[in-house]
Design a protein around this motif. Structure first.
Motif, mmCIF file in Angstrom:
data_model
loop_
_atom_site.group_PDB
_atom_site.id
_atom_site.type_symbol
_atom_site.label_atom_id
_atom_site.label_comp_id
_atom_site.label_asym_id
_atom_site.label_seq_id
_atom_site.Cartn_x
_atom_site.Cartn_y
_atom_site.Cartn_z
ATOM 1 N N ILE A 248 27.514 36.557 48.029
ATOM 2 C CA ILE A 248 28.615 36.262 47.114
ATOM 3 C C ILE A 248 29.901 36.087 47.912
ATOM 4 C CG2 ILE A 248 29.994 37.147 45.206
ATOM 5 C CD1 ILE A 248 27.523 38.676 44.282
ATOM 6 N N LEU A 249 30.555 34.933 47.750
ATOM 7 C CA LEU A 249 31.829 34.668 48.410
ATOM 8 C C LEU A 249 32.999 35.238 47.617
ATOM 9 C CD1 LEU A 249 31.320 30.952 49.461
ATOM 10 C CD2 LEU A 249 31.127 32.989 50.904
ATOM 11 N N HIS A 250 32.919 35.107 46.300
ATOM 12 C CA HIS A 250 33.995 35.581 45.431
ATOM 13 C C HIS A 250 33.396 35.822 44.052
ATOM 14 C CE1 HIS A 250 38.015 36.246 44.033
ATOM 15 N NE2 HIS A 250 37.983 35.224 43.202
ATOM 16 N N LEU A 251 33.900 36.821 43.349
ATOM 17 C CA LEU A 251 33.370 37.180 42.035
ATOM 18 C C LEU A 251 34.514 37.611 41.142
ATOM 19 C CD1 LEU A 251 30.833 37.835 40.259
ATOM 20 C CD2 LEU A 251 30.989 40.147 41.181
ATOM 21 N N ASP A 252 34.487 37.135 39.901
ATOM 22 C CA ASP A 252 35.488 37.531 38.921
ATOM 23 C C ASP A 252 34.771 37.895 37.630
ATOM 24 O OD1 ASP A 252 37.860 38.052 37.677
ATOM 25 O OD2 ASP A 252 38.637 36.019 37.781
ATOM 26 N N VAL A 253 35.033 39.076 37.111
ATOM 27 C CA VAL A 253 34.445 39.549 35.860
ATOM 28 C C VAL A 253 35.588 39.859 34.909
ATOM 29 C CG1 VAL A 253 32.985 41.294 34.758
ATOM 30 C CG2 VAL A 253 32.494 40.564 37.106
ATOM 31 N N ARG A 254 35.526 39.293 33.722
ATOM 32 C CA ARG A 254 36.586 39.489 32.718
ATOM 33 C C ARG A 254 35.964 39.886 31.395
ATOM 34 N NH1 ARG A 254 41.576 37.087 33.995
ATOM 35 N NH2 ARG A 254 41.499 36.093 36.024
ATOM 36 N N ASP A 255 36.737 40.562 30.588
ATOM 37 C CA ASP A 255 36.257 40.930 29.250
ATOM 38 C C ASP A 255 36.690 39.904 28.202
ATOM 39 O OD1 ASP A 255 38.924 41.509 29.240
ATOM 40 O OD2 ASP A 255 38.722 43.528 28.421
ATOM 41 N N CYS A 256 37.047 38.707 28.670
ATOM 42 C CA CYS A 256 37.417 37.600 27.784
ATOM 43 C C CYS A 256 36.882 36.309 28.403
ATOM 44 C CB CYS A 256 38.930 37.537 27.616
ATOM 45 S SG CYS A 256 39.810 37.356 29.179
ATOM 46 N N SER A 257 37.040 35.222 27.700
ATOM 47 C CA SER A 257 36.576 33.936 28.216
ATOM 48 C C SER A 257 37.521 33.410 29.284
ATOM 49 C CB SER A 257 36.510 32.911 27.082
ATOM 50 O OG SER A 257 35.578 33.315 26.117
ATOM 51 N N PHE A 258 36.979 32.581 30.171
ATOM 52 C CA PHE A 258 37.810 31.939 31.179
ATOM 53 C C PHE A 258 38.544 30.767 30.552
ATOM 54 C CE2 PHE A 258 35.156 34.249 34.089
ATOM 55 C CZ PHE A 258 36.019 34.534 35.134
ATOM 56 N N THR A 259 39.802 30.617 30.905
ATOM 57 C CA THR A 259 40.604 29.467 30.489
ATOM 58 C C THR A 259 40.859 28.620 31.730
ATOM 59 O OG1 THR A 259 42.680 30.614 30.911
ATOM 60 C CG2 THR A 259 41.734 30.849 28.695
ATOM 61 N N SER A 260 41.513 27.495 31.557
ATOM 62 C CA SER A 260 41.858 26.670 32.717
ATOM 63 C C SER A 260 42.739 27.449 33.687
ATOM 64 C CB SER A 260 42.575 25.390 32.287
ATOM 65 O OG SER A 260 41.676 24.488 31.723
ATOM 66 N N ALA A 261 43.670 28.215 33.162
ATOM 67 C CA ALA A 261 44.572 28.982 34.027
ATOM 68 C C ALA A 261 43.822 30.048 34.823
ATOM 69 C CB ALA A 261 45.675 29.624 33.200
ATOM 70 N N THR A 262 42.937 30.797 34.175
ATOM 71 C CA THR A 262 42.194 31.841 34.891
ATOM 72 C C THR A 262 41.182 31.235 35.853
ATOM 73 O OG1 THR A 262 40.649 32.083 33.046
ATOM 74 C CG2 THR A 262 42.522 33.606 33.130
ATOM 75 N N PHE A 263 40.607 30.083 35.493
ATOM 76 C CA PHE A 263 39.683 29.408 36.402
ATOM 77 C C PHE A 263 40.440 28.885 37.622
ATOM 78 C CE2 PHE A 263 37.301 25.687 37.904
ATOM 79 C CZ PHE A 263 36.106 26.313 38.216
ATOM 80 N N ASN A 264 41.639 28.356 37.411
ATOM 81 C CA ASN A 264 42.460 27.891 38.538
ATOM 82 C C ASN A 264 42.802 29.047 39.471
ATOM 83 O OD1 ASN A 264 42.390 25.333 37.512
ATOM 84 N ND2 ASN A 264 44.444 25.390 36.650
ATOM 85 N N GLN A 265 43.084 30.227 38.932
ATOM 86 C CA GLN A 265 43.345 31.398 39.770
ATOM 87 C C GLN A 265 42.105 31.756 40.593
ATOM 88 O OE1 GLN A 265 44.461 34.413 36.993
ATOM 89 N NE2 GLN A 265 46.556 33.650 36.746
ATOM 90 N N PHE A 266 40.937 31.677 39.955
ATOM 91 C CA PHE A 266 39.690 31.968 40.657
ATOM 92 C C PHE A 266 39.496 31.000 41.820
ATOM 93 C CE2 PHE A 266 35.204 31.018 41.319
ATOM 94 C CZ PHE A 266 34.684 32.277 41.567
ATOM 95 N N ILE A 267 39.679 29.709 41.572
ATOM 96 C CA ILE A 267 39.505 28.698 42.617
ATOM 97 C C ILE A 267 40.544 28.877 43.719
ATOM 98 C CG2 ILE A 267 39.650 26.213 43.106
ATOM 99 C CD1 ILE A 267 37.034 27.038 41.826
ATOM 100 N N ASP A 268 41.771 29.201 43.351
ATOM 101 C CA ASP A 268 42.822 29.412 44.353
ATOM 102 C C ASP A 268 42.447 30.555 45.295
ATOM 103 O OD1 ASP A 268 45.347 28.720 45.441
ATOM 104 O OD2 ASP A 268 46.206 30.496 44.489
ATOM 105 N N THR A 269 41.947 31.648 44.756
ATOM 106 C CA THR A 269 41.509 32.774 45.586
ATOM 107 C C THR A 269 40.272 32.408 46.388
ATOM 108 O OG1 THR A 269 42.360 34.273 43.898
ATOM 109 C CG2 THR A 269 40.886 35.213 45.539
ATOM 110 N N LEU A 270 39.364 31.658 45.782
ATOM 111 C CA LEU A 270 38.151 31.231 46.491
ATOM 112 C C LEU A 270 38.505 30.353 47.688
ATOM 113 C CD1 LEU A 270 35.078 30.900 46.777
ATOM 114 C CD2 LEU A 270 35.259 28.979 45.169
ATOM 115 N N LEU A 271 39.428 29.430 47.509
ATOM 116 C CA LEU A 271 39.798 28.532 48.607
ATOM 117 C C LEU A 271 40.387 29.294 49.793
ATOM 118 C CD1 LEU A 271 41.270 25.481 46.667
ATOM 119 C CD2 LEU A 271 39.078 25.646 47.836
ATOM 120 N N ASP A 272 41.028 30.431 49.524
ATOM 121 C CA ASP A 272 41.537 31.256 50.620
ATOM 122 C C ASP A 272 40.397 31.848 51.453
ATOM 123 O OD1 ASP A 272 44.157 30.794 49.912
ATOM 124 O OD2 ASP A 272 44.324 32.620 48.697
#
Length: 97
Positions: free
Chosen positions: A39-63
């Motif tokens: 696993i390179l990166h993992l995000d677990v939330r108690d709500c659905s992913f939105t474009s904003a939260t997905f963009n945050q995930f990708i931004d952290t992943l790219l790092d």
């Protein structure tokens, strides 16, 4: 969790009926970035992913990714609408030049 029994018995000529009860618990959205090494990166939330939260995930992943053509340098996504944000294409700009 269900209380489903694998088999149900009813007399011949009677309709077979089974009642199942479903207990809904807390829902989670899990978004992993996987490689052959784990696993390179993992995000677990108690709500659905939105474009904003997905963009945050990708931004952290790219790092955590390496420049191409090194190992762990390519991200593959399907064509889900959340993956088509204009910001996703712009995020890599200037990171690895």
């Amino acid at each position: 969790m269900t209380t489903r029994q694998p088999m149900v018995w009813f007399p011949i000529g009677s309709p077979a009926r089974r009642r199942d009860f479903f207990v809904r618990g807390q829902r989670y959205s899990i978004l992993p970035a996987l490689s052959l090494d784990g696993i390179l990166h993992l995000d677990v939330r108690d709500c659905s992913f939105t474009s904003a939260t997905f963009n945050q995930f990708i931004d952290t992943l790219l790092d955590n990714l390496n420049p191409f053509p090194q190992k762990n340098s390519v991200v593959v996504m399907d064509n889900a609408s959340i993956h088509k944000s204009v910001h996703i294409a712009e995020m890599n700009g200037g990171r690895w030049h």
